[in-house]
Write a protein that holds these residues in place. Structure first.
Motif, PDB file in Angstrom:
ATOM      1  N   LEU A  99      36.204   8.120 -16.544  1.00 50.19           N
ATOM      2  CA  LEU A  99      35.504   7.516 -17.685  1.00 50.19           C
ATOM      3  C   LEU A  99      34.035   7.240 -17.340  1.00 50.19           C
ATOM      4  O   LEU A  99      33.146   7.465 -18.163  1.00 50.19           O
ATOM      5  CB  LEU A  99      36.199   6.218 -18.108  1.00 50.19           C
ATOM      6  CG  LEU A  99      37.603   6.386 -18.697  1.00 50.19           C
ATOM      7  CD1 LEU A  99      38.200   5.024 -19.046  1.00 50.19           C
ATOM      8  CD2 LEU A  99      37.579   7.275 -19.933  1.00 50.19           C
ATOM      9  N   ASP A 100      33.809   6.771 -16.129  1.00 51.42           N
ATOM     10  CA  ASP A 100      32.427   6.481 -15.730  1.00 51.42           C
ATOM     11  C   ASP A 100      31.592   7.762 -15.673  1.00 51.42           C
ATOM     12  O   ASP A 100      30.377   7.723 -15.855  1.00 51.42           O
ATOM     13  CB  ASP A 100      32.404   5.769 -14.375  1.00 51.42           C
ATOM     14  CG  ASP A 100      32.967   4.351 -14.478  1.00 51.42           C
ATOM     15  OD1 ASP A 100      33.005   3.807 -15.611  1.00 51.42           O
ATOM     16  OD2 ASP A 100      33.387   3.788 -13.447  1.00 51.42           O
ATOM     17  N   GLY A 101      32.281   8.887 -15.437  1.00 49.92           N
ATOM     18  CA  GLY A 101      31.558  10.152 -15.333  1.00 49.92           C
ATOM     19  C   GLY A 101      31.358  10.856 -16.662  1.00 49.92           C
ATOM     20  O   GLY A 101      30.726  11.913 -16.722  1.00 49.92           O
ATOM     21  N   ASP A 102      31.890  10.314 -17.750  1.00 52.66           N
ATOM     22  CA  ASP A 102      31.777  11.016 -19.031  1.00 52.66           C
ATOM     23  C   ASP A 102      31.735  10.001 -20.177  1.00 52.66           C
ATOM     24  O   ASP A 102      32.761   9.551 -20.688  1.00 52.66           O
ATOM     25  CB  ASP A 102      32.968  11.967 -19.204  1.00 52.66           C
ATOM     26  CG  ASP A 102      32.808  12.893 -20.404  1.00 52.66           C
ATOM     27  OD1 ASP A 102      31.929  12.616 -21.253  1.00 52.66           O
ATOM     28  OD2 ASP A 102      33.553  13.879 -20.494  1.00 52.66           O
ATOM     29  N   ALA A 103      30.523   9.673 -20.601  1.00 51.93           N
ATOM     30  CA  ALA A 103      30.327   8.641 -21.630  1.00 51.93           C
ATOM     31  C   ALA A 103      30.838   9.088 -23.000  1.00 51.93           C
ATOM     32  O   ALA A 103      31.010   8.266 -23.902  1.00 51.93           O
ATOM     33  CB  ALA A 103      28.848   8.277 -21.716  1.00 51.93           C
ATOM     34  N   ALA A 104      31.087  10.399 -23.157  1.00 46.88           N
ATOM     35  CA  ALA A 104      31.509  10.895 -24.473  1.00 46.88           C
ATOM     36  C   ALA A 104      32.971  10.583 -24.778  1.00 46.88           C
ATOM     37  O   ALA A 104      33.403  10.670 -25.928  1.00 46.88           O
ATOM     38  CB  ALA A 104      31.278  12.414 -24.547  1.00 46.88           C
ATOM     39  N   ILE A 105      33.733  10.198 -23.730  1.00 45.93           N
ATOM     40  CA  ILE A 105      35.173   9.979 -23.940  1.00 45.93           C
ATOM     41  C   ILE A 105      35.413   8.721 -24.781  1.00 45.93           C
ATOM     42  O   ILE A 105      34.900   7.641 -24.456  1.00 45.93           O
ATOM     43  CB  ILE A 105      35.907   9.888 -22.591  1.00 45.93           C
ATOM     44  CG1 ILE A 105      35.878  11.260 -21.901  1.00 45.93           C
ATOM     45  CG2 ILE A 105      37.356   9.423 -22.782  1.00 45.93           C
ATOM     46  CD1 ILE A 105      36.311  11.224 -20.454  1.00 45.93           C
TER      47      ILE A 105
ATOM     48  N   VAL B 206      40.694   1.112 -18.735  1.00 49.00           N
ATOM     49  CA  VAL B 206      40.223   1.742 -19.972  1.00 49.00           C
ATOM     50  C   VAL B 206      39.575   0.701 -20.881  1.00 49.00           C
ATOM     51  O   VAL B 206      38.492   0.924 -21.446  1.00 49.00           O
ATOM     52  CB  VAL B 206      41.395   2.454 -20.696  1.00 49.00           C
ATOM     53  CG1 VAL B 206      40.936   3.017 -22.038  1.00 49.00           C
ATOM     54  CG2 VAL B 206      41.974   3.568 -19.822  1.00 49.00           C
ATOM     55  N   LYS B 207      40.232  -0.454 -21.012  1.00 49.16           N
ATOM     56  CA  LYS B 207      39.700  -1.486 -21.912  1.00 49.16           C
ATOM     57  C   LYS B 207      38.364  -2.017 -21.395  1.00 49.16           C
ATOM     58  O   LYS B 207      37.460  -2.293 -22.173  1.00 49.16           O
ATOM     59  CB  LYS B 207      40.689  -2.653 -22.065  1.00 49.16           C
ATOM     60  CG  LYS B 207      42.033  -2.315 -22.676  1.00 49.16           C
ATOM     61  CD  LYS B 207      42.024  -1.300 -23.790  1.00 49.16           C
ATOM     62  CE  LYS B 207      41.379  -1.756 -25.074  1.00 49.16           C
ATOM     63  NZ  LYS B 207      41.420  -0.686 -26.103  1.00 49.16           N
ATOM     64  N   ALA B 208      38.257  -2.160 -20.053  1.00 49.82           N
ATOM     65  CA  ALA B 208      37.003  -2.667 -19.473  1.00 49.82           C
ATOM     66  C   ALA B 208      35.839  -1.740 -19.797  1.00 49.82           C
ATOM     67  O   ALA B 208      34.678  -2.163 -19.785  1.00 49.82           O
ATOM     68  CB  ALA B 208      37.148  -2.815 -17.961  1.00 49.82           C
ATOM     69  N   ARG B 209      36.162  -0.474 -20.090  1.00 50.13           N
ATOM     70  CA  ARG B 209      35.119   0.495 -20.406  1.00 50.13           C
ATOM     71  C   ARG B 209      35.023   0.764 -21.903  1.00 50.13           C
ATOM     72  O   ARG B 209      34.382   1.732 -22.332  1.00 50.13           O
ATOM     73  CB  ARG B 209      35.368   1.778 -19.605  1.00 50.13           C
ATOM     74  CG  ARG B 209      35.027   1.571 -18.133  1.00 50.13           C
ATOM     75  CD  ARG B 209      35.659   2.583 -17.199  1.00 50.13           C
ATOM     76  NE  ARG B 209      35.267   2.274 -15.825  1.00 50.13           N
ATOM     77  CZ  ARG B 209      35.836   1.312 -15.078  1.00 50.13           C
ATOM     78  NH1 ARG B 209      36.829   0.588 -15.569  1.00 50.13           N
ATOM     79  NH2 ARG B 209      35.411   1.077 -13.850  1.00 50.13           N
TER      80      ARG B 209
END
Ligand SMILES: *Cc1c(COP(=O)(O)O)cnc(C)c1O
Length: 383
Positions: free
Chosen positions: A137-143, A168-171
């Motif tokens: 997730l940190d590597g792909d802001a589009a997700i 996931v929720k933290a992001r």
């Protein structure tokens, strides 16, 4: 536990084995008997039954006032496809976490739907860690959405739902959880864990018969999904809207499967809910693993990551071991097992869910021992 062969409706049929195949799986007599009546789908009693199923599923999932439950005709995959089509925005991007066939299937569904997705593939044995999901997730802001499987029935591995959801929720992304083979046996709290969408089906740990799946999800996501689905029959918003207004399905409901499920839910609650069901399945697992290990079999998974749902064993390297004969002979003795679904090594699976208990598991181990003798297999060690 009921003996499957004791069912009266089967008098003229061959003996039916215990289905150690999750699922369909072995169901209780009361669940089967509920199907002897023909219910009218528009009758008030049937509509009340549909509504009560939806309410009870939300309670079991510890889903609060922000959640809704939508029932969907078909096998579990239909409900997964409906959820992905309704909740992954057409301009969004899903991260599909794969550690077995069901994660891969979700990827195929998104291919069919033409929705953007990235893949985190861990093969078909390893547990997925929250750390890996966080890094993806940190590597792909589009997700926008993360799909993962609670218990990957391919091997039986249980993924750490708590930790993955927290990451996931933290992001700030959404969780779409396939808890098909775990819901009802492994604890889940949609509210507390922040699970946005959870999908399961009738014929797994609630021990109903096949015929429909269910999607539990946040109401605001349903509302936002209006007009998004590519499919009329799989449109969750439309199905929900109709259920809310009329207590009915839009199209022919699986009436017999629904009344059977209501009976299965009664038994589920009476027997002590998630904790009791999970404990029974864990005892099944313990008896099966002890017995099979005593015969020399090796499990694919470490006990720390294998759950109580299904157990995968390496096929013996002994040249006398022939899975086809092994399966047929076991079935003849009253136990239907599953072939392996692994890409890399020969294996077979034995389910520990359904209306089966420790006595059934001991019987299965004895049958395995007898069949090994018949085949002349003397060493159960894998290659
Ligand atoms: C059973 C199952 C499904 C759905 O499979 P169907 O054959 O469509 O019912 C999806 N995911 C998992 C993990 C399952 O165990």
């Amino acid at each position: 536990m009921d003996t499957p062969a004791a069912s009266k409706a089967r008098d003229a049929s061959p003996p039916f084995p215990y289905l150690l195949t999750p699922g369909p799986l072995t169901t209780a007599a009361a669940t089967k008997l509920a199907m002897l009546d023909d219910w009218g789908s528009r009758d008030i009693e049937f509509r009340a039954l549909v509504t009560s199923i939806r309410t009870r599923l939300l309670e079991i999932a510890e889903a609060g006032a922000a959640y809704e439950c939508v029932l969907m005709q078909g096998s579990g995959t239909f409900a997964i496809e409906a959820a992905l089509a309704s909740f992954v925005p057409t301009d969004g991007k899903a991260l599909v976490v794969m550690n077995g066939a069901y994660g891969q299937r979700a990827g195929r569904i998104l291919d069919y739907l033409g929705r953007a997705h990235a893949v985190l593939d861990r093969g078909d044995v390893a547990q997925v860690s929250a750390h890996e999901v966080a890094a993806a997730l940190d590597g792909d802001a589009a997700i926008t959405d993360v799909f993962f499987v609670h218990c990957e029935t391919t091997s039986g591995v249980v993924n750490p739902v708590d930790d993955i959801c927290a990451a996931v929720k933290a992001r700030g992304r959404r969780v779409i959880l396939d808890s098909m083979s775990a819901f009802g046996a492994l604890p889940l709290s949609m509210d507390a864990q922040g699970i946005d969408v959870m999908v399961s089906s009738a014929n797994k740990c609630i021990e109903g018969v096949p015929g429909f799946g269910y999607v539990l999800c946040r109401r605001d996501l349903l509302q936002a999904s209006k007009g998004r689905s590519h499919s009329l029959s799989l449109d969750l918003y439309d199905q929900w809207d109709n259920m809310e207004r009329t207590e009915q399905f839009r199209f022919t409901p699986p009436t017999h499967a629904l009344v059977a499920f209501a009976a299965a839910l009664d038994a589920f609650v009476a027997q002590g809910g998630v904790a009791a069901r999970g404990a029974r399945y864990a005892r099944n697992r313990d008896v099966l693993l002890d017995g099979m290990r005593a015969l020399g079999f090796k499990t694919l998974l470490d006990d720390a990551v294998g759950g109580p749902i299904i157990q995968t064993f390496h096929a013996p390297a002994d040249p006398n071991f022939d899975f086809g004969r092994f399966y047929e002979e076991l079935r003849g003795r009253g136990y239907a097992i599953y072939p392996g679904k692994l890409t890399r090594c020969p294996s077979f699976r034995i389910g520990t869910i359904g209306q089966v208990d420790e006595t059934v598991m001991r019987g299965a181990v004895s049958a395995v021992e007898a069949v090994l003798g018949l085949l002349g297999v003397t060493n159960c060690a894998p290659a």
